[in-house]
Design an enzyme around this catalytic site. Sequence first.
Site, PDB file in Angstrom:
ATOM      1  N   ARG A   1      -5.553  -1.068  -6.561  1.00  8.98           N
ATOM      2  CA  ARG A   1      -5.608  -0.188  -7.721  1.00  8.98           C
ATOM      3  C   ARG A   1      -6.008  -1.014  -8.933  1.00  8.98           C
ATOM      4  O   ARG A   1      -5.550  -2.150  -9.091  1.00  8.98           O
ATOM      5  CB  ARG A   1      -4.241   0.480  -8.002  1.00  8.98           C
ATOM      6  CG  ARG A   1      -3.893   1.628  -7.069  1.00  8.98           C
ATOM      7  CD  ARG A   1      -4.786   2.874  -7.286  1.00  8.98           C
ATOM      8  NE  ARG A   1      -4.462   3.958  -6.370  1.00  8.98           N
ATOM      9  CZ  ARG A   1      -5.049   4.175  -5.198  1.00  8.98           C
ATOM     10  NH1 ARG A   1      -6.010   3.381  -4.779  1.00  8.98           N
ATOM     11  NH2 ARG A   1      -4.687   5.206  -4.448  1.00  8.98           N
TER      12      ARG A   1
ATOM     13  N   GLU B   1     -11.282   3.577 -13.930  1.00  9.15           N
ATOM     14  CA  GLU B   1     -11.561   4.686 -13.017  1.00  9.15           C
ATOM     15  C   GLU B   1     -10.999   5.965 -13.616  1.00  9.15           C
ATOM     16  O   GLU B   1      -9.866   6.004 -14.057  1.00  9.15           O
ATOM     17  CB  GLU B   1     -10.881   4.456 -11.667  1.00  9.15           C
ATOM     18  CG  GLU B   1     -11.690   3.637 -10.733  1.00  9.15           C
ATOM     19  CD  GLU B   1     -10.965   3.460  -9.420  1.00  9.15           C
ATOM     20  OE1 GLU B   1     -10.700   4.461  -8.752  1.00  9.15           O
ATOM     21  OE2 GLU B   1     -10.658   2.300  -9.097  1.00  9.15           O
TER      22      GLU B   1
HETATM   23  P1  NAI Z   1       1.588  -0.018   2.271  1.00  7.24           P
HETATM   24  O1  NAI Z   1       2.647   0.799   1.632  1.00  7.24           O
HETATM   25  O2  NAI Z   1       1.470  -0.041   3.764  1.00  7.24           O
HETATM   26  O3  NAI Z   1       1.718  -1.532   1.781  1.00  7.24           O
HETATM   27  C1  NAI Z   1       1.989  -1.902   0.470  1.00  7.24           C
HETATM   28  C2  NAI Z   1       2.758  -3.209   0.537  1.00  7.24           C
HETATM   29  O4  NAI Z   1       2.927  -3.682  -0.801  1.00  7.24           O
HETATM   30  C3  NAI Z   1       4.161  -3.058   1.152  1.00  7.24           C
HETATM   31  O5  NAI Z   1       4.353  -4.019   2.165  1.00  7.24           O
HETATM   32  C4  NAI Z   1       5.089  -3.299  -0.033  1.00  7.24           C
HETATM   33  O6  NAI Z   1       6.308  -3.944   0.337  1.00  7.24           O
HETATM   34  C5  NAI Z   1       4.231  -4.220  -0.882  1.00  7.24           C
HETATM   35  N1  NAI Z   1       4.685  -4.289  -2.262  1.00  7.24           N
HETATM   36  C6  NAI Z   1       5.281  -3.333  -3.001  1.00  7.24           C
HETATM   37  N2  NAI Z   1       5.589  -3.813  -4.217  1.00  7.24           N
HETATM   38  C7  NAI Z   1       5.178  -5.109  -4.230  1.00  7.24           C
HETATM   39  C8  NAI Z   1       5.221  -6.133  -5.202  1.00  7.24           C
HETATM   40  N3  NAI Z   1       5.765  -5.927  -6.399  1.00  7.24           N
HETATM   41  N4  NAI Z   1       4.708  -7.330  -4.883  1.00  7.24           N
HETATM   42  C9  NAI Z   1       4.171  -7.559  -3.654  1.00  7.24           C
HETATM   43  N5  NAI Z   1       4.109  -6.631  -2.684  1.00  7.24           N
HETATM   44  C10 NAI Z   1       4.610  -5.414  -2.978  1.00  7.24           C
HETATM   45  O7  NAI Z   1       0.223   0.463   1.607  1.00  7.24           O
HETATM   46  P2  NAI Z   1      -1.238   0.290   2.179  1.00  7.24           P
HETATM   47  O8  NAI Z   1      -1.600   1.465   3.015  1.00  7.24           O
HETATM   48  O9  NAI Z   1      -1.385  -1.077   2.719  1.00  7.24           O
HETATM   49  O10 NAI Z   1      -2.093   0.431   0.828  1.00  7.24           O
HETATM   50  C11 NAI Z   1      -2.072  -0.584  -0.163  1.00  7.24           C
HETATM   51  C12 NAI Z   1      -2.802  -0.090  -1.381  1.00  7.24           C
HETATM   52  O11 NAI Z   1      -4.189   0.073  -1.079  1.00  7.24           O
HETATM   53  C13 NAI Z   1      -2.371   1.303  -1.839  1.00  7.24           C
HETATM   54  O12 NAI Z   1      -1.291   1.220  -2.711  1.00  7.24           O
HETATM   55  C14 NAI Z   1      -3.597   1.837  -2.529  1.00  7.24           C
HETATM   56  O13 NAI Z   1      -3.458   1.570  -3.900  1.00  7.24           O
HETATM   57  C15 NAI Z   1      -4.730   1.022  -1.965  1.00  7.24           C
HETATM   58  N6  NAI Z   1      -5.717   1.832  -1.251  1.00  7.24           N
HETATM   59  C16 NAI Z   1      -7.045   1.675  -1.582  1.00  7.24           C
HETATM   60  C17 NAI Z   1      -8.036   2.400  -0.929  1.00  7.24           C
HETATM   61  C18 NAI Z   1      -9.477   2.213  -1.263  1.00  7.24           C
HETATM   62  O14 NAI Z   1     -10.313   3.043  -0.853  1.00  7.24           O
HETATM   63  N7  NAI Z   1      -9.862   1.168  -1.981  1.00  7.24           N
HETATM   64  C19 NAI Z   1      -7.689   3.382   0.112  1.00  7.24           C
HETATM   65  C20 NAI Z   1      -6.276   3.420   0.432  1.00  7.24           C
HETATM   66  C21 NAI Z   1      -5.339   2.685  -0.243  1.00  7.24           C
END
Ligand code: NAI
Length: 328
Positions: free
Chosen positions: A233, A262
């Site tokens: 993000r 964005e």
């Molecule tokens: P997820 O929920 O599986 O993983 C997120 C990880 O970040 C978790 O392991 C969580 O513990 C960790 N986390 C939370 N707070 C944190 C912090 N303060 N410091 C370090 N780690 C922390 O989510 P997923 O599916 O891996 O997605 C990650 C991000 O990717 C989403 O939040 C979204 O913003 C982004 N995304 C981007 C897309 C794109 O098209 N560019 C598409 C889908 C998601």
Amino acid sequence: MKIVFFAAKPYDNQSFTRLAGAYPQLELEFWEAELSAKTAAYVTDTEAVCAFVSSDVTAPVLEVLHDRGVKLVLMRCAGFNNVDLETATRLGIRVMRVPGYSPEAVAEHAMALALAVGRKLHKAYIKVRENNFSLQGLLGVNFFGKTAGIVGTGKIGAAMAKICHGFGMRVLAYDVYHNPDLPFAEYVELDELLAQSDLISLHCPLTDSTYHMINLQSIQKMKDGVILVNTSRGGLIKTDDLIAGIRENKFFGVGLDVYEEETPNVFENREDEILMHSTTARLLSFPNVIVTSHQGFFTDEALEAIATTTLNNAMAYLKGEKAGTELN
Ligand code: NAI
């Protein structure tokens, strides 16, 4: 059951229509218009609407949908920060989403950005098209034997960590939770990750605690010549500080699929808009920066997975079953 799709793009139409034959109980209607209080008022004889990450699903819109008889909002995306869940619940509108569709799609795009800036593919592409086969300005870096720092090792971060491991990189990880699926990764504090990594890839969600986590201070802690990639993000990076870091030659390259500016219409063609004074335009002016238009998720496989889960969500609602993807 009829489902009206808001903000439907031709690729939505394609990916959903391809599967529709297997769901004879569902009638799909694709509207180009984005969801708003105004467009919601045109919904008739419809129990379900399908919205996207860019849609306005706030209280005023939900009120109109409720008045029109809508009982189900199907989000064809993972994020739901644009949905007023409290109001939806109060109005008896069920909201479902697609929690994960293809983490590999985003992780592969992150690596594509890293490789592109690492081997200057964007410059090579332009030069060769101009019949210029000189190697001047194209010197790249190896990833093999280097250190990757993965910030956030959830679904996408884990997929990226595995890709980096496959490239022969040492993998450092930072997360509030340690992912047991990554035995090769060394979990360290964020400062250590920043100081040791040659490639830093951001995969944690945007929250109050992660907002602007990449700023002047954190950039100063990074190695000179680091490659930074953000497919998570835009708000994770303080853009003005990133620009200052780029100007000081901190980065070998920067690959951004997401950026602070964005807007809800990020997926639109913005050719006519003048971006000259925007921070995105400033980023685009640096030869070692590549910006893509939030396309990490945009693969054939991911779109198919989104369509499948969304249609299964609709079926679960019809049958009165739990899908495990409901938000209220
Ligand atoms: P997820 O929920 O599986 O993983 C997120 C990880 O970040 C978790 O392991 C969580 O513990 C960790 N986390 C939370 N707070 C944190 C912090 N303060 N410091 C370090 N780690 C922390 O989510 P997923 O599916 O891996 O997605 C990650 C991000 O990717 C989403 O939040 C979204 O913003 C982004 N995304 C981007 C897309 C794109 O098209 N560019 C598409 C889908 C998601």
